[in-house]
Scaffold this active site. Structure first.
Site, PDB file in Angstrom:
ATOM      1  N   HIS A 169       4.485   1.642  -7.907  1.00 49.71           N
ATOM      2  CA  HIS A 169       3.293   0.684  -7.904  1.00 49.71           C
ATOM      3  C   HIS A 169       2.393   0.956  -9.167  1.00 49.71           C
ATOM      4  CE1 HIS A 169       4.312   1.437  -3.547  1.00 49.71           C
ATOM      5  NE2 HIS A 169       4.328   0.334  -3.597  1.00 49.71           N
ATOM      6  N   LEU A 197       0.651   3.728  -2.226  1.00 50.14           N
ATOM      7  CA  LEU A 197       0.727   3.502  -3.533  1.00 50.14           C
ATOM      8  C   LEU A 197       1.472   4.891  -4.181  1.00 50.14           C
ATOM      9  CD1 LEU A 197      -1.958   1.134  -4.803  1.00 50.14           C
ATOM     10  CD2 LEU A 197       0.281   0.349  -3.677  1.00 50.14           C
ATOM     11  N   VAL A 247      11.053   3.521 -11.288  1.00 46.30           N
ATOM     12  CA  VAL A 247      10.367   4.636 -11.601  1.00 46.30           C
ATOM     13  C   VAL A 247      10.882   5.900 -10.555  1.00 46.30           C
ATOM     14  CG1 VAL A 247       8.259   6.025 -11.699  1.00 46.30           C
ATOM     15  CG2 VAL A 247       8.109   3.627 -12.378  1.00 46.30           C
ATOM     16  N   ARG A 254       8.661   5.121   1.520  1.00 49.85           N
ATOM     17  CA  ARG A 254       9.195   5.571   2.696  1.00 49.85           C
ATOM     18  C   ARG A 254       9.917   6.834   2.702  1.00 49.85           C
ATOM     19  NH1 ARG A 254      10.513  -0.198   3.774  1.00 49.85           N
ATOM     20  NH2 ARG A 254       9.564  -0.726   5.751  1.00 49.85           N
ATOM     21  N   GLN A 291       8.135  -9.347   7.798  1.00 48.51           N
ATOM     22  CA  GLN A 291       9.323  -8.947   7.173  1.00 48.51           C
ATOM     23  C   GLN A 291       9.901  -7.630   8.132  1.00 48.51           C
ATOM     24  OE1 GLN A 291       7.318  -8.161   3.434  1.00 48.51           O
ATOM     25  NE2 GLN A 291       8.042  -6.440   3.138  1.00 48.51           N
ATOM     26  N   GLY A 333       0.960  -1.088  -0.021  1.00 46.14           N
ATOM     27  CA  GLY A 333      -0.168   0.076   0.063  1.00 46.14           C
ATOM     28  C   GLY A 333       0.795   1.411   0.109  1.00 46.14           C
ATOM     29  N   GLY A 355       9.244  -4.802  -8.972  1.00 45.90           N
ATOM     30  CA  GLY A 355       9.803  -3.697  -9.204  1.00 45.90           C
ATOM     31  C   GLY A 355      11.593  -3.989  -9.181  1.00 45.90           C
ATOM     32  N   GLN A 356      12.482  -3.698 -10.233  1.00 44.11           N
ATOM     33  CA  GLN A 356      13.770  -3.574 -10.287  1.00 44.11           C
ATOM     34  C   GLN A 356      14.313  -2.917  -8.680  1.00 44.11           C
ATOM     35  OE1 GLN A 356      15.996  -2.521 -13.617  1.00 44.11           O
ATOM     36  NE2 GLN A 356      17.709  -1.885 -12.229  1.00 44.11           N
TER      37      GLN A 356
HETATM   38  P1  AMP Z   1       6.161  -2.443  -1.473  1.00 45.49           P
HETATM   39  O1  AMP Z   1       4.848  -1.763  -1.543  1.00 45.49           O
HETATM   40  O2  AMP Z   1       7.309  -1.375  -1.118  1.00 45.49           O
HETATM   41  O3  AMP Z   1       6.190  -3.566  -0.999  1.00 45.49           O
HETATM   42  O4  AMP Z   1       6.160  -2.509  -3.245  1.00 45.49           O
HETATM   43  C1  AMP Z   1       5.651  -3.286  -4.145  1.00 45.49           C
HETATM   44  C2  AMP Z   1       6.068  -3.484  -5.310  1.00 45.49           C
HETATM   45  O5  AMP Z   1       6.475  -2.404  -6.006  1.00 45.49           O
HETATM   46  C3  AMP Z   1       7.477  -4.204  -5.356  1.00 45.49           C
HETATM   47  O6  AMP Z   1       7.566  -4.905  -6.221  1.00 45.49           O
HETATM   48  C4  AMP Z   1       8.575  -3.085  -5.434  1.00 45.49           C
HETATM   49  O7  AMP Z   1       9.698  -3.443  -6.054  1.00 45.49           O
HETATM   50  C5  AMP Z   1       7.533  -2.240  -6.463  1.00 45.49           C
HETATM   51  N1  AMP Z   1       8.230  -0.948  -6.327  1.00 45.49           N
HETATM   52  C6  AMP Z   1       8.315   0.178  -5.289  1.00 45.49           C
HETATM   53  N2  AMP Z   1       8.758   1.345  -5.583  1.00 45.49           N
HETATM   54  C7  AMP Z   1       8.890   1.088  -7.120  1.00 45.49           C
HETATM   55  C8  AMP Z   1       9.617   2.119  -7.979  1.00 45.49           C
HETATM   56  N3  AMP Z   1      10.141   3.454  -7.641  1.00 45.49           N
HETATM   57  N4  AMP Z   1       9.517   1.769  -9.188  1.00 45.49           N
HETATM   58  C9  AMP Z   1       9.035   0.441  -9.605  1.00 45.49           C
HETATM   59  N5  AMP Z   1       8.567  -0.428  -8.902  1.00 45.49           N
HETATM   60  C10 AMP Z   1       8.590  -0.081  -7.594  1.00 45.49           C
END
Ligand code: AMP
Length: 297
Positions: free
Chosen positions: A37, A33, A176, A187, A61, A31, A147-148
């Site tokens: 995302h 977002l 992104v 964060r 985690q 979330g 995401g990378q």
């Molecule tokens: P999170 O909500 O932080 O667990 O992220 C969920 C997904 O979004 C994960 O696969 C992350 O790698 C991806 N993600 C987070 N930030 C970015 C970003 N800046 N660019 C691309 N993907 C992202």
């Protein structure tokens, strides 16, 4: 857009969709977002018959001293964005339903889960691998998008999906960034104005490394020295050059490598990276072989 809270209804929907021959695309998130995302969600909406996005702040985690209780929760705004993006299903399970009393099973991906982020967050990847396995078992995706930005996590999920025969294709999507280069992250909102400004050194250092790589620099120590110099005086947790698939440290750039960094900025831990695929230069014996094949024709 359906919002599903319980795993039984989620699984029943997934079984019905798959029985009808529809392919499920899945984006797991915690979330809060942002555009990062959204880029994953757009890909799932465009490429799959049914798009499912999970929103779950996964307790396993987080270490006890980390930000589980204060992690940003913006459920209403998240759902509004997902509706706008054309998502079919939001899956937002309760914590107790995923981890009831007596819960005792965890997934560990060996090797890849050592080093980089696990040095300061030893619990982290076990929690991620466990929750992703559980979500896959309920959502039954054909494809899942990651995401990378979290490159070590991506490598771990790919390995896990292969090793455990999960039958899910893992798609890795590019990072992104904000217009000024900062990698988007939920964060980032923890950063003060001055920390936000200082954090730009991270992406600038990676851009410098990218330029050096493009100019032919292949020595890991030289590249990492330059990255650390560019990021100074930020409190660097790690700056490493590793093989992109195995996450094992390398001394020279060969094949596809990942240059990854982590920085502790106040209460935010920022990670960022670049990947680089060294162009394959034909070896002397390859050149000889191709000359021979030309001369014999
Ligand atoms: P999170 O909500 O932080 O667990 O992220 C969920 C997904 O979004 C994960 O696969 C992350 O790698 C991806 N993600 C987070 N930030 C970015 C970003 N800046 N660019 C691309 N993907 C992202």
């Amino acid at each position: 857009m359906k919002i599903i809270r319980d795993k039984e209804s989620m699984r029943a929907l997934a079984i019905t969709e798959k029985a009808a021959g529809r392919r499920i695309g899945f984006v797991p998130t915690m979330g809060a977002l942002h555009e990062g995302h959204a880029s994953l969600v757009r890909a799932a909406v465009a490429q799959d018959d049914v798009s499912v996005v999970s929103i779950f702040v996964n307790p396993t985690q987080f270490a006890p001293h980390e930000d589980l209780d204060t992690y940003p929760r913006t459920f209403e705004a998240d759902c509004a964005l997902l509706e706008e993006l054309g998502v079919d299903v939001v899956y937002a399970p309760e914590r107790a339903s995923l981890y009831p009393d007596g819960y005792a099973t965890y997934v560990t991906v060996e090797g890849l889960s050592e080093g980089l982020c696990s040095l300061s967050r030893p619990h982290f990847f076990r929690g991620v691998a466990t929750v992703v396995t559980k979500l896959f078992a309920t959502v039954l995706p054909d494809r899942a998008y990651f995401g990378q930005k979290d490159a070590q996590q991506c490598a771990i999920i790919k390995r896990m999906a292969t090793d455990l025969d999960l039958g899910v294709e893992i798609i890795e999507m590019p990072i992104v960034r904000e217009p000024d280069g900062l990698a988007m992250s939920s964060r980032n909102r923890y950063l003060s104005e001055s920390e936000r400004h200082e954090a730009l050194r991270i992406s600038a250092a990676l851009r410098k490394a990218e330029a050096l790589l493009a100019a032919g620099e292949r020595d890991a120590a030289t590249l990492l020295r330059r990255v650390r110099t560019e990021m100074a005086p930020l409190p660097v947790d790690y700056a490493v050059l590793v093989d992109a698939a195995t996450i094992a440290p390398v001394t020279r750039v060969e094949g596809e490598v990942l240059l990854a960094v982590a920085v502790n900025m106040g209460s935010a831990r920022l990670i960022d990276n670049i990947k680089y695929k060294a162009p394959v230069t034909p070896s002397a014996s390859d050149r000889l072989k191709s000359e021979e094949s030309v001369s014999c024709c």
